[in-house]
Design a protein around this motif. Structure first.
Motif, mmCIF file in Angstrom:
data_model
loop_
_atom_site.group_PDB
_atom_site.id
_atom_site.type_symbol
_atom_site.label_atom_id
_atom_site.label_comp_id
_atom_site.label_asym_id
_atom_site.label_seq_id
_atom_site.Cartn_x
_atom_site.Cartn_y
_atom_site.Cartn_z
ATOM 1 N N ALA A 1 11.293 18.694 41.748
ATOM 2 C CA ALA A 1 11.584 18.194 40.694
ATOM 3 C C ALA A 1 13.358 18.040 41.035
ATOM 4 C CB ALA A 1 11.729 18.798 39.443
ATOM 5 N N GLU B 1 16.374 12.513 32.062
ATOM 6 C CA GLU B 1 15.106 13.115 31.960
ATOM 7 C C GLU B 1 14.656 14.182 33.175
ATOM 8 O OE1 GLU B 1 10.259 11.528 31.994
ATOM 9 O OE2 GLU B 1 11.655 10.239 30.774
ATOM 10 N N ARG B 2 14.990 13.541 34.405
ATOM 11 C CA ARG B 2 14.732 14.500 35.506
ATOM 12 C C ARG B 2 15.543 15.537 35.724
ATOM 13 N NH1 ARG B 2 14.886 8.937 37.423
ATOM 14 N NH2 ARG B 2 12.652 8.369 38.430
ATOM 15 N N ARG B 3 16.967 15.364 35.022
ATOM 16 C CA ARG B 3 17.955 16.500 35.053
ATOM 17 C C ARG B 3 17.302 17.589 34.017
ATOM 18 N NH1 ARG B 3 22.092 18.910 32.151
ATOM 19 N NH2 ARG B 3 21.717 17.748 30.314
ATOM 20 N N ARG B 4 16.814 17.331 32.639
ATOM 21 C CA ARG B 4 16.011 17.961 31.872
ATOM 22 C C ARG B 4 15.220 18.775 32.304
ATOM 23 N NH1 ARG B 4 17.803 18.315 26.942
ATOM 24 N NH2 ARG B 4 15.832 18.549 26.055
ATOM 25 N N LYS B 5 14.277 18.220 33.309
ATOM 26 C CA LYS B 5 12.752 18.689 33.873
ATOM 27 C C LYS B 5 13.195 19.796 34.852
ATOM 28 C CE LYS B 5 8.793 17.346 36.196
ATOM 29 N NZ LYS B 5 8.027 16.224 36.836
ATOM 30 N N VAL B 6 14.433 19.486 35.790
ATOM 31 C CA VAL B 6 14.905 20.422 36.748
ATOM 32 C C VAL B 6 15.255 21.892 36.026
ATOM 33 C CG1 VAL B 6 16.639 21.147 38.380
ATOM 34 C CG2 VAL B 6 15.571 18.675 38.420
ATOM 35 N N GLY C 1 14.386 22.709 32.900
ATOM 36 C CA GLY C 1 13.162 23.250 32.154
ATOM 37 C C GLY C 1 13.605 22.902 30.541
ATOM 38 N N HIS C 2 14.116 22.024 30.426
ATOM 39 C CA HIS C 2 14.566 21.548 29.061
ATOM 40 C C HIS C 2 13.565 20.586 28.484
ATOM 41 C CE1 HIS C 2 18.083 24.025 29.009
ATOM 42 N NE2 HIS C 2 18.475 23.310 30.082
ATOM 43 N N ASP C 3 12.369 20.337 28.927
ATOM 44 C CA ASP C 3 11.461 19.376 28.641
ATOM 45 C C ASP C 3 11.048 19.612 27.212
ATOM 46 O OD1 ASP C 3 11.486 18.661 31.074
ATOM 47 O OD2 ASP C 3 9.434 19.036 31.620
#
Length: 123
Positions: free
Chosen positions: A103, A114-119, A121-123
């Motif tokens: 990620a 969206e990718r930043r939030r995934k890294v 853990g803010h999904d």
């Protein structure tokens, strides 16, 4: 890693919305910038200003040697790859794939909220 102590921003995102991202960085660092200083801050983070003052961005090694490689080159993401051979790029990508979580590598290559939030853990 301690995700609460990490702020991720991709160059393309910073370039497309500099004021939004510089303000978010300041908030994350808990730096209060008086309203009257924001125009100067934003002027100094522009590619134009950095290119005009590129001597301020020379890399200085811990042993005091200053490298003359231009850090501010084109204002485009990925410009550093023009300095490497295809073999060097392939070796770097292989090493990254072994050592960087997928990620985070996806974010580093493509950016995006969206990718930043995934890294983080803010999904």
């Amino acid at each position: 890693f301690d995700k609460d102590n990490v702020f991720l921003v991709h160059f393309a995102d910073l370039k497309s919305e500099p004021e939004k991202w510089v303000r978010r960085i300041a908030d994350f660092l808990e730096v209060e910038v008086p309203d009257q200083h924001w125009p100067d801050v934003l002027r100094r983070v522009s590619f134009k200003w950095m290119k005009e003052h590129s001597d301020k961005f020379l890399y200085r090694r811990p042993d005091g040697l200053t490298l003359t490689t231009q850090v501010v080159r084109t204002g485009k993401s990925g410009g550093k790859f023009s300095l490497a051979t295809d073999e060097e790029i392939a070796a770097l990508k292989a090493k990254l794939e072994l050592n960087v979580p997928p990620a985070l590598l996806d974010f580093a290559i493509h950016g995006g909220e969206e990718r930043r939030r995934k890294v983080l853990g803010h999904d």
